[in-house]
Design a protein around this motif. Sequence first.
Motif, PDB file in Angstrom:
ATOM      1  N   THR A 134       0.849  -1.192   0.000  1.00  0.00           N
ATOM      2  CA  THR A 134       0.000   0.000   0.000  1.00  0.00           C
ATOM      3  C   THR A 134       0.882   1.238   0.000  1.00  0.00           C
ATOM      4  O   THR A 134       2.082   1.163   0.296  1.00  0.00           O
ATOM      5  N   PHE A 139      -3.825   3.833  -1.344  1.00  0.00           N
ATOM      6  CA  PHE A 139      -3.923   2.912  -2.470  1.00  0.00           C
ATOM      7  C   PHE A 139      -3.413   1.537  -2.042  1.00  0.00           C
ATOM      8  O   PHE A 139      -2.493   1.433  -1.223  1.00  0.00           O
ATOM      9  N   ALA A 155      -3.292  -0.749  -9.304  1.00  0.00           N
ATOM     10  CA  ALA A 155      -3.697  -0.400  -7.947  1.00  0.00           C
ATOM     11  C   ALA A 155      -5.177  -0.044  -7.885  1.00  0.00           C
ATOM     12  O   ALA A 155      -5.809   0.289  -8.903  1.00  0.00           O
ATOM     13  N   THR A 156      -5.712  -0.107  -6.673  1.00  0.00           N
ATOM     14  CA  THR A 156      -7.075   0.351  -6.410  1.00  0.00           C
ATOM     15  C   THR A 156      -7.047   1.345  -5.259  1.00  0.00           C
ATOM     16  O   THR A 156      -6.106   1.361  -4.451  1.00  0.00           O
ATOM     17  N   LEU A 157      -8.077   2.158  -5.174  1.00  0.00           N
ATOM     18  CA  LEU A 157      -8.211   3.140  -4.095  1.00  0.00           C
ATOM     19  C   LEU A 157      -8.966   2.497  -2.938  1.00  0.00           C
ATOM     20  O   LEU A 157     -10.096   2.040  -3.116  1.00  0.00           O
TER      21      LEU A 157
END
Length: 278
Positions: A202, A212, A261-263
């Motif tokens: 992260t 993220f 990546a994702t939030l």
Amino acid sequence: MFTISSLHIYPVKSLQGIALSDAVLTTQGLAFDRQWMLVDTAGKFVTQRQMPALARISTRLTAECLVLEHAGLPPLSIPLAPIPDNRCAVTVWRDTCMGCDEGAAASHWLTQAVGQWQGGDLRLVRFAPEGVRPVDPAYMDGDSADTAFSDGYPFLVVSEASLAAVNVQLLANGAEAVPMARFRPNIVLSGMSAFGENDCKTFTAADANYRFTLRKPCQRCKTTTVDQHTGVIANPKEPLRTLTAMNPYPHLSGAYFGQNATLTLGHGVVIKVGDQVA
């Protein structure tokens, strides 16, 4: 601590991107990122993989419009609102989702700019506002996320040092160095060691208002061989050959660079160049 050194969006998938000083975070990506794409007459997505000349179309955003520009043509302005009503099913890889066709004038402009694809006119579609396109759950560790018209994830993260390392090897191989634009990142980090993004799980803003989660390495395709201003493939083998040789993932074969990546925290928050993250 690392520093966000640049931010980039690509409003229309596979057209030129826009560098930003700041952007609003959404769970689908930076605001306006890949909210439009080109499709063929069957509704299947078309990218630089099939039509490298798409790289010659530039994009910009005003308060009211998405503007497409191409040498020799008047600019094409697409209103940001209202959303067109003509819904259509479109396909991105294995996903079928709902889009909104931007109309015949946009289609005609694109055909003038880059020609037809497989004998038919290209269409410009916008991701439907009610649409949900889930991210592959295989890499989500039980979390969930969605994206718009990106290849598979809402964010792509790369470090400056990683590009520098790749370019050192490209030059050693007798090839030319490549710019960051070839890899079409959303978030570029400085202050990190080469390929340090591969070791992160992260990264979080210093004031902890966004975070993220890095999900999986990004496998690269022939788009990396396309000059992102001229639409010309200068070297069909590079940087893919070098990336494949440098691959730091013993369990994976192919060319990889950057992290998808994702939030996980911060929807609606503004991210800025110069932000400190860790």
